[in-house]
Design a protein around this motif. Sequence first.
Motif, short mmCIF file in Angstrom:
data_model
loop_
_atom_site.label_atom_id
_atom_site.label_comp_id
_atom_site.label_asym_id
_atom_site.label_seq_id
_atom_site.Cartn_x
_atom_site.Cartn_y
_atom_site.Cartn_z
N GLN A 121 -35.26 10.76 -59.97
CA GLN A 121 -34.16 9.13 -60.38
C GLN A 121 -34.71 8.84 -61.33
O GLN A 121 -32.94 8.65 -61.92
CB GLN A 121 -35.29 8.42 -59.49
N ARG A 122 -34.79 9.49 -62.69
CA ARG A 122 -34.25 8.80 -64.55
C ARG A 122 -33.11 9.64 -64.70
O ARG A 122 -31.83 9.43 -65.00
CB ARG A 122 -35.49 9.31 -65.53
N ALA A 123 -33.69 11.13 -63.76
CA ALA A 123 -32.17 12.04 -64.11
C ALA A 123 -30.81 11.72 -63.70
O ALA A 123 -30.07 11.56 -64.04
CB ALA A 123 -32.35 13.31 -63.72
N GLU A 124 -31.03 11.65 -62.62
CA GLU A 124 -30.36 10.73 -61.42
C GLU A 124 -29.16 9.49 -62.39
O GLU A 124 -28.21 9.23 -62.76
CB GLU A 124 -30.58 10.25 -60.83
N LEU A 125 -29.89 8.50 -62.87
CA LEU A 125 -29.22 7.54 -63.71
C LEU A 125 -28.59 7.70 -64.53
O LEU A 125 -28.23 7.46 -65.09
CB LEU A 125 -30.62 6.33 -64.25
N ARG A 126 -29.07 8.75 -65.57
CA ARG A 126 -28.17 9.45 -66.79
C ARG A 126 -27.03 9.45 -66.41
O ARG A 126 -26.41 9.64 -66.93
CB ARG A 126 -29.52 10.23 -67.09
N ALA A 127 -27.31 10.20 -64.95
CA ALA A 127 -26.06 11.21 -64.53
C ALA A 127 -24.89 10.07 -63.96
O ALA A 127 -23.90 10.02 -64.66
CB ALA A 127 -25.80 12.11 -63.46
N GLU A 147 -22.90 2.42 -57.57
CA GLU A 147 -23.83 3.50 -58.44
C GLU A 147 -24.98 3.23 -58.36
O GLU A 147 -26.33 3.48 -58.39
CB GLU A 147 -23.13 4.79 -58.03
N VAL A 148 -25.04 3.48 -59.60
CA VAL A 148 -25.56 2.54 -60.99
C VAL A 148 -26.79 1.75 -60.53
O VAL A 148 -27.96 2.28 -60.14
CB VAL A 148 -25.87 2.27 -62.52
N HIS A 149 -26.35 0.79 -59.36
CA HIS A 149 -27.17 -0.29 -59.08
C HIS A 149 -28.35 -0.12 -58.09
O HIS A 149 -28.87 0.22 -57.43
CB HIS A 149 -26.47 -1.75 -58.71
N PRO A 195 -28.47 -0.34 -72.32
CA PRO A 195 -29.54 -1.17 -71.74
C PRO A 195 -30.41 -0.63 -70.98
O PRO A 195 -31.64 -1.08 -70.74
CB PRO A 195 -29.06 -2.36 -72.91
N VAL A 196 -29.43 -1.43 -69.37
CA VAL A 196 -30.61 -1.52 -69.55
C VAL A 196 -31.20 -0.16 -68.07
O VAL A 196 -32.30 -0.34 -68.01
CB VAL A 196 -29.57 -1.82 -67.68
N VAL A 197 -30.25 1.05 -68.52
CA VAL A 197 -30.66 2.31 -67.76
C VAL A 197 -31.64 2.56 -68.73
O VAL A 197 -33.04 3.52 -68.40
CB VAL A 197 -29.55 3.35 -67.56
N GLU A 198 -31.31 2.51 -70.22
CA GLU A 198 -31.96 3.04 -71.59
C GLU A 198 -33.94 2.18 -71.15
O GLU A 198 -34.77 3.01 -71.77
CB GLU A 198 -32.18 2.44 -72.30
N ALA A 199 -33.59 1.51 -71.02
CA ALA A 199 -35.18 0.53 -70.84
C ALA A 199 -35.63 1.21 -69.79
O ALA A 199 -36.60 1.16 -69.50
CB ALA A 199 -34.88 -0.89 -70.66
N VAL A 200 -35.30 1.66 -68.45
CA VAL A 200 -36.04 1.76 -68.17
C VAL A 200 -36.45 3.50 -67.84
O VAL A 200 -37.23 3.60 -67.46
CB VAL A 200 -34.61 2.37 -66.10
N LEU A 201 -35.46 4.31 -68.56
CA LEU A 201 -35.34 5.70 -68.56
C LEU A 201 -37.15 5.32 -69.67
O LEU A 201 -38.10 6.78 -69.85
CB LEU A 201 -34.16 6.18 -69.38
#
Length: 228
Positions: A121-127, A147-149, A195-201
């Motif tokens: 799921q983290r890889a999917e968020l990066r993409a 789609e990110v959300h 910043p949202v995705v990076e914090a999740v990663l």
Amino acid sequence: MEALPRETIVDVLEGRLRTDILDGRHPAGSYLPPERQLADGYGVTRTTLKHAFGRLVQAGLLETRHGVGTRVRDYARLGGADLLPMLVRHDAKWVREIFEVRRSVGALIAERAAVRATRAQRAELRALLEAVRECEGADAVQLADLEVHRALARATGNRVYVLLTNTLFNAYLPIRSLLRAPFTDAAAAHERLSPVVEAVLAADAPRAHAAADAYLGDTERIMLDDLA
């Protein structure tokens, strides 16, 4: 090119009845006039009226009991979130209330995702985040952002968050074309969401919550200013 839909008399009548109900001309709990009287008042046949009634029963605004009549449901007490798209079409002021919920739920989703997201799921968020930057046109950027959300909601591992996310997006779908202002620049949209995705990663739940709250607040202000 796709042909434009044409309104039928049932569509028009459904809209008129819906407006009359939501504007309080037919108050919650009251019974509508007899079908013949109502059909004559709107200048339609009883068959047309029955078709419009069927749609409004399905939408949750009316309930019909054989031999008793058709009553206006108290949608504010008995209705669900599935009514939101219809309510937004009727009165755009609902959008502000939707955004308030979007912000609080979205921040919580990001926090949960930071803790629970799997490696896949983290890889999917990066993409998906990268796809935001690569899009061309506000409509494409807006959909990529969405789609990110959706992916963040899935990463919580809680299917109710996924359904809530879908519900909130569907709620302002009727006026989505008016809410494109944050997405006119793909690079800026990517930078705002990063910043949202990076914090999740980074599995940093407090930072994810704060970043999502900031992101949702910023985009809300931009969209509402543009809508105004």
